[in-house]
Design an enzyme around this catalytic site. Structure first.
Site, PDB file in Angstrom:
ATOM      1  N   ASP A 194       0.832  -1.209   0.000  1.00 49.88           N
ATOM      2  CA  ASP A 194       0.000   0.000   0.000  1.00 49.88           C
ATOM      3  C   ASP A 194       0.868   1.260   0.000  1.00 49.88           C
ATOM      4  O   ASP A 194       0.590   2.223  -0.720  1.00 49.88           O
ATOM      5  CB  ASP A 194      -0.930  -0.014   1.221  1.00 49.88           C
ATOM      6  CG  ASP A 194      -1.942   1.124   1.186  1.00 49.88           C
ATOM      7  OD1 ASP A 194      -2.486   1.394   0.100  1.00 49.88           O
ATOM      8  OD2 ASP A 194      -2.184   1.753   2.231  1.00 49.88           O
ATOM      9  N   LYS A 251       2.293 -15.482  -2.935  1.00 49.38           N
ATOM     10  CA  LYS A 251       2.761 -16.694  -3.607  1.00 49.38           C
ATOM     11  C   LYS A 251       3.685 -17.524  -2.728  1.00 49.38           C
ATOM     12  O   LYS A 251       3.618 -18.755  -2.741  1.00 49.38           O
ATOM     13  CB  LYS A 251       3.458 -16.316  -4.914  1.00 49.38           C
ATOM     14  CG  LYS A 251       2.452 -15.726  -5.910  1.00 49.38           C
ATOM     15  CD  LYS A 251       3.095 -15.323  -7.198  1.00 49.38           C
ATOM     16  CE  LYS A 251       2.050 -14.879  -8.201  1.00 49.38           C
ATOM     17  NZ  LYS A 251       1.158 -15.961  -8.662  1.00 49.38           N
ATOM     18  N   ARG A 288      -9.720  10.219 -12.848  1.00 51.31           N
ATOM     19  CA  ARG A 288      -9.034  10.363 -11.565  1.00 51.31           C
ATOM     20  C   ARG A 288      -8.490   9.017 -11.053  1.00 51.31           C
ATOM     21  O   ARG A 288      -7.906   8.941  -9.986  1.00 51.31           O
ATOM     22  CB  ARG A 288      -9.983  10.971 -10.526  1.00 51.31           C
ATOM     23  CG  ARG A 288     -10.316  12.447 -10.811  1.00 51.31           C
ATOM     24  CD  ARG A 288     -10.909  13.153  -9.587  1.00 51.31           C
ATOM     25  NE  ARG A 288     -12.250  12.693  -9.250  1.00 51.31           N
ATOM     26  CZ  ARG A 288     -12.606  12.210  -8.071  1.00 51.31           C
ATOM     27  NH1 ARG A 288     -11.730  12.093  -7.103  1.00 51.31           N
ATOM     28  NH2 ARG A 288     -13.851  11.819  -7.848  1.00 51.31           N
ATOM     29  N   LYS A 289      -8.719   7.932 -11.802  1.00 46.85           N
ATOM     30  CA  LYS A 289      -8.254   6.604 -11.374  1.00 46.85           C
ATOM     31  C   LYS A 289      -6.819   6.330 -11.826  1.00 46.85           C
ATOM     32  O   LYS A 289      -6.456   6.573 -12.980  1.00 46.85           O
ATOM     33  CB  LYS A 289      -9.157   5.502 -11.942  1.00 46.85           C
ATOM     34  CG  LYS A 289     -10.551   5.478 -11.340  1.00 46.85           C
ATOM     35  CD  LYS A 289     -11.358   4.347 -11.960  1.00 46.85           C
ATOM     36  CE  LYS A 289     -12.781   4.335 -11.422  1.00 46.85           C
ATOM     37  NZ  LYS A 289     -13.624   3.337 -12.119  1.00 46.85           N
TER      38      LYS A 289
END
Lengths: 230, 230
Positions: free
Chosen positions: B152, B175, B196-197
């Site tokens: 993040d 994984k 805006r993405k």
């Protein structure tokens, strides 16, 4: 090892609901006493205490169980796990004994304050979560990583109740930012199983259930008793 | 506020690469000096120091920039953000000043030790990450939530470089488990944009690139300057 670890998890889930003591001994042969972090402390807000009391009431008929929660694994569990799964090249015993559970490594009130309750019949785990001042992302709000962490912990314990498993996938939709220091309710349920795979659905809501902060799905895979992790 | 916050982010990205000092003043009018956590400290392993030196070399021609990193936001940025986005009902100014950035709230070496480097042309962010003993999940391995957190943070900074944005979705495939106290390389890149993405792809590999630990995608949405967050 898997049997003893699974047995320990069952013990956590089956901790006495009506007489929660502040500490307990994991094994009678061990002298170390572990503090149970899944019990109220002075940093808990009124909201968290009220919810805790409500869920403790639900525990009285045995349908719900409070989970105990510790900062460190007991020595025997550590040694079992190390022997079975961990490559000694990258993890020395001394380090293992100093390692701490991520979500319990903060000072009281500053990190993750939470308690989990499990309903076996519904295959459901509820986590009452109050975020501390050290979990900040953008100013005034809980960090996306801290939200992912409480989701991983709660869905993980929901899966663990069915067998020792590790996270394979987390898919998280952050719908609204969670205000720092607020109390939220994390709700998880097993949605499906396929062989060793456990699918868990999850939502995070405000205490009054009017705000849906986060939705997530998680996939856990039960550990293969014949394989090392790395 | 958005302008000053965006300007601050640009300043972070544009911090001097060849002469990294241990501290710097965010604004000349402020007396508080913030420690830069994106620089080597005694807890850094040989692997992390070697990688750091390699990336500092890459910074010499200006193609890569090291990012500074702080535990707390400067007072002016906090006040701006609070006025603009935060509902005063749930966040008092005194609390705001005590809040800490989640990933920088651990003691040296025990939590997230990391430094990020940004390549503007490639829209790419690399994070060199060493996990501390307080990030444990199952014994000997990094917690899934701590892995989600470093993803993040790194994808977030990759998105932030294009505008102030917040996480809307994280989709993480675990994984292989990451050994506790090891160094890994987190690699992120903007894969697409739609209004805006901002879509960001991410992988976590071992230093020798032989082991792929984690793959992820992230969606960030740039903040609307005309809306409060809650």
């Amino acid at each position: 090892m898997l049997r003893s670890c699974a047995a320990r998890l069952r013990t956590l889930v089956a901790a006495p609901a009506r007489r929660p003591g502040p500490v307990w001994r994991l094994f009678s042969s061990e002298k170390v006493v572990h503090k149970d972090y899944g019990l109220p402390n002075p940093s808990w807000s009124k909201d968290l205490r009220l919810l805790f009391d409500q869920f403790m009431k639900k525990c009285e008929d045995g349908s719900w169980k409070r989970l105990s929660s510790y900062r460190q694994n007991p020595t025997r569990v550590l040694k079992d796990f190390q022997t079975r799964f961990v490559d000694p090249r990258f993890m020395k015993e001394e380090q293992m004994s100093k390692a701490q559970q991520f979500t319990r490594s903060f000072e009281e009130g500053l990190g993750f304050e939470y308690v989990m309750f499990y309903n076996k019949v519904e295959r459901r785990m509820v986590c009452l979560f109050q975020s501390g001042l050290h979990l900040q992302g953008v100013p005034g709000y809980v960090h996306g990583g801290a939200i992912a962490t409480i989701i991983d912990v709660t869905t993980g314990m929901c899966a663990y109740a069915e067998g020792v498993a590790m996270t394979a996938n987390l898919n998280i939709d952050y719908k609204k930012p969670i205000p720092l220091c607020s109390v939220v309710v994390v709700n998880c349920q097993i949605s499906n199983t396929e062989g060793r795979k456990l699918f868990v659905s999850c939502s995070i809501q405000s205490v009054d259930e009017k705000t849906l902060y986060t939705e997530a799905t998680a996939l856990f895979v039960k550990l293969d008793p014949d394989k090392r992790l790395t």
